[in-house]
Design an enzyme around this catalytic site. Structure first.
Site, PDB file in Angstrom:
ATOM      1  N   GLU A 260       0.501  -0.849   0.510  1.00  0.00           N
ATOM      2  CA  GLU A 260      -0.316   0.062   0.015  1.00  0.00           C
ATOM      3  C   GLU A 260       0.538   1.538   0.070  1.00  0.00           C
ATOM      4  O   GLU A 260       2.107   1.133   0.385  1.00  0.00           O
ATOM      5  CB  GLU A 260      -0.639  -0.005   1.323  1.00  0.00           C
ATOM      6  CG  GLU A 260      -2.202  -1.004   0.960  1.00  0.00           C
ATOM      7  CD  GLU A 260      -3.205  -0.434   0.446  1.00  0.00           C
ATOM      8  OE1 GLU A 260      -3.231   1.327  -0.133  1.00  0.00           O
ATOM      9  OE2 GLU A 260      -4.739  -0.195   0.499  1.00  0.00           O
ATOM     10  N   ASP A 261       0.399   2.441  -0.422  1.00  0.00           N
ATOM     11  CA  ASP A 261       0.778   3.640  -0.649  1.00  0.00           C
ATOM     12  C   ASP A 261       0.835   4.103   1.139  1.00  0.00           C
ATOM     13  O   ASP A 261       1.812   4.391   1.194  1.00  0.00           O
ATOM     14  CB  ASP A 261       0.712   4.675  -1.590  1.00  0.00           C
ATOM     15  CG  ASP A 261      -1.079   4.715  -1.513  1.00  0.00           C
ATOM     16  OD1 ASP A 261      -1.933   4.133  -0.883  1.00  0.00           O
ATOM     17  OD2 ASP A 261      -1.319   5.634  -2.098  1.00  0.00           O
TER      18      ASP A 261
ATOM     19  N   ASP B  71      -4.604   5.476   5.956  1.00  0.00           N
ATOM     20  CA  ASP B  71      -5.134   5.862   6.556  1.00  0.00           C
ATOM     21  C   ASP B  71      -6.181   5.646   7.423  1.00  0.00           C
ATOM     22  O   ASP B  71      -5.704   5.913   8.921  1.00  0.00           O
ATOM     23  CB  ASP B  71      -6.906   6.904   5.539  1.00  0.00           C
ATOM     24  CG  ASP B  71      -6.640   7.870   6.356  1.00  0.00           C
ATOM     25  OD1 ASP B  71      -6.838   8.898   7.232  1.00  0.00           O
ATOM     26  OD2 ASP B  71      -6.883   9.646   5.135  1.00  0.00           O
TER      27      ASP B  71
ATOM     28  N   LYS C 187      -1.195   7.046   8.367  1.00  0.00           N
ATOM     29  CA  LYS C 187      -1.703   8.168   9.529  1.00  0.00           C
ATOM     30  C   LYS C 187      -2.400   7.045  10.745  1.00  0.00           C
ATOM     31  O   LYS C 187      -2.373   6.454  11.006  1.00  0.00           O
ATOM     32  CB  LYS C 187      -2.710   8.856   8.673  1.00  0.00           C
ATOM     33  CG  LYS C 187      -1.963   9.169   7.475  1.00  0.00           C
ATOM     34  CD  LYS C 187      -3.221  10.630   7.523  1.00  0.00           C
ATOM     35  CE  LYS C 187      -3.380  11.340   6.190  1.00  0.00           C
ATOM     36  NZ  LYS C 187      -3.345  11.841   5.609  1.00  0.00           N
TER      37      LYS C 187
ATOM     38  N   VAL D 219      -2.287  14.933   2.939  1.00  0.00           N
ATOM     39  CA  VAL D 219      -0.462  14.632   1.774  1.00  0.00           C
ATOM     40  C   VAL D 219      -0.349  13.957   0.838  1.00  0.00           C
ATOM     41  O   VAL D 219      -1.571  13.785   0.588  1.00  0.00           O
ATOM     42  CB  VAL D 219      -0.327  13.753   2.952  1.00  0.00           C
ATOM     43  CG1 VAL D 219       0.517  14.812   4.026  1.00  0.00           C
ATOM     44  CG2 VAL D 219      -0.368  12.574   3.112  1.00  0.00           C
TER      45      VAL D 219
ATOM     46  N   ASP E 221      -2.705  10.905  -4.083  1.00  0.00           N
ATOM     47  CA  ASP E 221      -3.261  11.833  -4.845  1.00  0.00           C
ATOM     48  C   ASP E 221      -4.258  13.279  -3.978  1.00  0.00           C
ATOM     49  O   ASP E 221      -5.004  13.153  -3.024  1.00  0.00           O
ATOM     50  CB  ASP E 221      -3.844  11.270  -6.323  1.00  0.00           C
ATOM     51  CG  ASP E 221      -4.909  10.525  -5.385  1.00  0.00           C
ATOM     52  OD1 ASP E 221      -6.264  11.445  -6.602  1.00  0.00           O
ATOM     53  OD2 ASP E 221      -4.913   9.946  -4.931  1.00  0.00           O
TER      54      ASP E 221
ATOM     55  N   ARG F 218       0.244  12.900  -7.927  1.00  0.00           N
ATOM     56  CA  ARG F 218       0.274  11.654  -7.623  1.00  0.00           C
ATOM     57  C   ARG F 218       2.706  11.264  -8.015  1.00  0.00           C
ATOM     58  O   ARG F 218       3.305  10.855  -7.264  1.00  0.00           O
ATOM     59  CB  ARG F 218       0.163  10.441  -7.936  1.00  0.00           C
ATOM     60  CG  ARG F 218      -1.094  10.009  -7.741  1.00  0.00           C
ATOM     61  CD  ARG F 218      -1.807   8.853  -8.760  1.00  0.00           C
ATOM     62  NE  ARG F 218      -3.034   8.496  -8.735  1.00  0.00           N
ATOM     63  CZ  ARG F 218      -3.797   8.205  -7.480  1.00  0.00           C
ATOM     64  NH1 ARG F 218      -3.092   7.376  -6.753  1.00  0.00           N
ATOM     65  NH2 ARG F 218      -5.241   8.138  -7.258  1.00  0.00           N
TER      66      ARG F 218
END
Length: 184
Positions: free
Chosen positions: A103-104, A107, A135, A158, A164, A170
């Site tokens: 994952e990027d 959240d 996060k 962010v 994005d 991105r």
């Protein structure tokens, strides 16, 4: 795209490209040690994980197989609908495979929790999670352990390195807080 190209859009840079690449190399070393002698499939979650997945995969010193999934829990708005849909499924059978979800950012972790459950129902040898960013709420809310975490981020909006806003930013090489005037 460099931060200097859009500096008026950014409030604060949290991590530079060099810091991110260094952390991904560290994570790749740990992952290689943990999966030594095992066949590993890394699964990127589209669209955000593209940058992380590419740089993580290039940091390995061994062969690694890759696949992609796209899932959505958002309708047309900015709030989760609570219903997760698979937009693009795996092309690979994961039965008896060691799967690492890449994952990027995590959240809230709600969609990721659903994804892990879905993949576990397919009979893999194991399912673990690797994220470049996390996060604070994710750590508190997620019932699932995240085995590999790059950086923790503040609870701010962010962008960059796959993250994005309205499909922009991105390709920003760093991760930065988006200035409020951009999205308000």
């Amino acid at each position: 795209m460099d931060a200097s190209d859009i500096e008026k859009d950014l409030a604060q840079i949290h991590y530079t490209e060099e810091q991110i690449l260094g952390k991904l190399r560290e994570l790749a070393t740990r992952i290689e040690q943990d999966y030594e002698g095992k066949d590993l499939l890394i699964v990127g979650v589209l669209k955000g994980a593209v940058m992380v997945m590419a740089d993580l995969a290039r940091s390995f010193t061994r062969h690694v197989e890759m696949d992609w999934m796209a899932v959505s829990s958002y309708g047309s708005g900015t709030k989760s609908s609570g219903v997760v849909r698979i937009l693009k499924d795996l092309d690979t059978d994961i039965s008896n495979r060691h799967v690492l979800i890449v994952e990027d950012i995590i959240d809230t972790g709600l969609t990721l929790t659903w994804l892990v459950s879905n993949l576990q129902s397919r009979g893999p040898a194991s399912v673990e999670i690797c994220t470049a960013f996390r996060k604070p709420d994710a750590a508190a809310k997620m019932a699932l352990p995240v085995k590999y975490v790059g950086f923790d981020l503040p609870d701010e909006f962010v962008v960059g390195y796959g993250l994005d806003y309205a499909e922009k930013y991105r390709n920003l090489r760093c991760v930065a807080t988006l200035a409020p005037h951009v999205y308000s």
